[in-house]
Enzyme design. Structure first.
Site, PDB file in Angstrom:
ATOM      1  CD  GLU A  28       0.006  -4.787  14.352  1.00  0.00           C
ATOM      2  OE1 GLU A  28      -0.676  -4.575  15.119  1.00  0.00           O
ATOM      3  OE2 GLU A  28       0.375  -4.043  13.326  1.00  0.00           O
TER       4      GLU A  28
ATOM      5  NE  ARG B  25      -2.321  -1.591   3.397  1.00  0.00           N
ATOM      6  CZ  ARG B  25      -2.171  -3.172   3.408  1.00  0.00           C
ATOM      7  NH1 ARG B  25      -2.799  -4.104   2.751  1.00  0.00           N
ATOM      8  NH2 ARG B  25      -1.366  -3.235   4.689  1.00  0.00           N
TER       9      ARG B  25
END
Lengths: 174, 174
Positions: free
Chosen positions: B99, B62
């Site tokens: 993450e 992105r």
């Protein structure tokens, strides 16, 4: 806009990528040059506009780069067509054969209202398998596929003949 | 430019993506709305310019979408930072924790001249692992990393504290 052909000096040939026998057209030198990149967006944008686009779809990964920039340039919405598992919500999926292997593409099921005119953007049109899959996905949403715009068409692979008469605009041809 | 906060209504929350317990901030509704997408590019672009960028780097996937559009908007060159094996020429690579798992990023070794001022662009700043890896890569080229600009900062994860004082601009915060 100046002649698009000048942009060819920013396209770099890389033999045997991603697999032996493939001559890869590397657009990273074009992206890295501010004026050249801006000019490329203008040229692709003019073609997208000429096809009557209401929305732009781009194919992962380099079609995301070009398509999203062109959409912002034209003030149009952008819809990403991505590799499997990347989109967070409900998707439609299609598997297809490509020049070197087999792959699949996905689009969000709610990415379009019925009848919206989409133009699909990618960096390269080769055998046409990826573009055909993308056009199928957009069509399955109930949208209208107005055409395909690529930065580079590899004419000797005759990809546009596999697209069932879909209008194709290429900024550069080889 | 109108207030950036309005753009939040185009960000969709998707629970448990890509893995349980993660609340994913989905920017596809923002991309799909022409005026909103153009406004987002203007906001990110203003932040990139304020950091003195000579070149924009974007992180797959992105960050490619946003970074390439912002670079074209500003007339600057764009450098993709990609997942392993995607760039066709000689690369530098860095592995990092993120993450949800472990990953690596690559950049073309010849993507910058010495001392060029880069601003790195991504969609979301979470724990900062990806951004730190990208900054390391750009720095290893001999370029200067002037800052990071993200569309969305997840402030509760304090990612900017892991970036060694790198200037960070976020258009939207949660």
């Amino acid at each position: 806009m100046r002649d698009a052909e000048e942009l060819k000096r920013y396209i770099r040939d890389v033999p045997d990528f991603p697999s032996p026998g493939i001559l890869f057209r590397d657009i990273t030198p074009l992206l890295a040059d501010g004026p050249a990149w801006q000019r490329a967006v203008e040229h692709v944008g003019a073609a997208v506009r000429s096809l009557g686009a209401e929305k732009v779809a781009g194919i992962e990964a380099r079609g995301l780069i070009i398509g999203a920039a062109v959409a912002a340039h034209l003030g149009l919405g952008f819809v990403p067509i991505r590799k499997p598992g990347k989109l967070p919500r409900a998707t439609r999926s299609v598997a297809y054969d490509l020049e070197y292997g087999r792959d699949a593409l996905e689009i969000h099921s709610d990415a379009s209202g019925t009848g919206e005119r989409f133009v699909i953007v990618d960096d390269v049109l080769a055998t046409g398998g990826t573009a055909a899959a993308a056009a199928q996905l957009v069509g399955e949403l109930g949208a209208q596929v107005s055409g395909l715009v690529v930065l580079i068409e590899l004419r000797f692979l005759a990809g546009r003949d596999r697209l069932g008469g879909l209008p194709v605009e290429a900024v550069l041809g080889y």
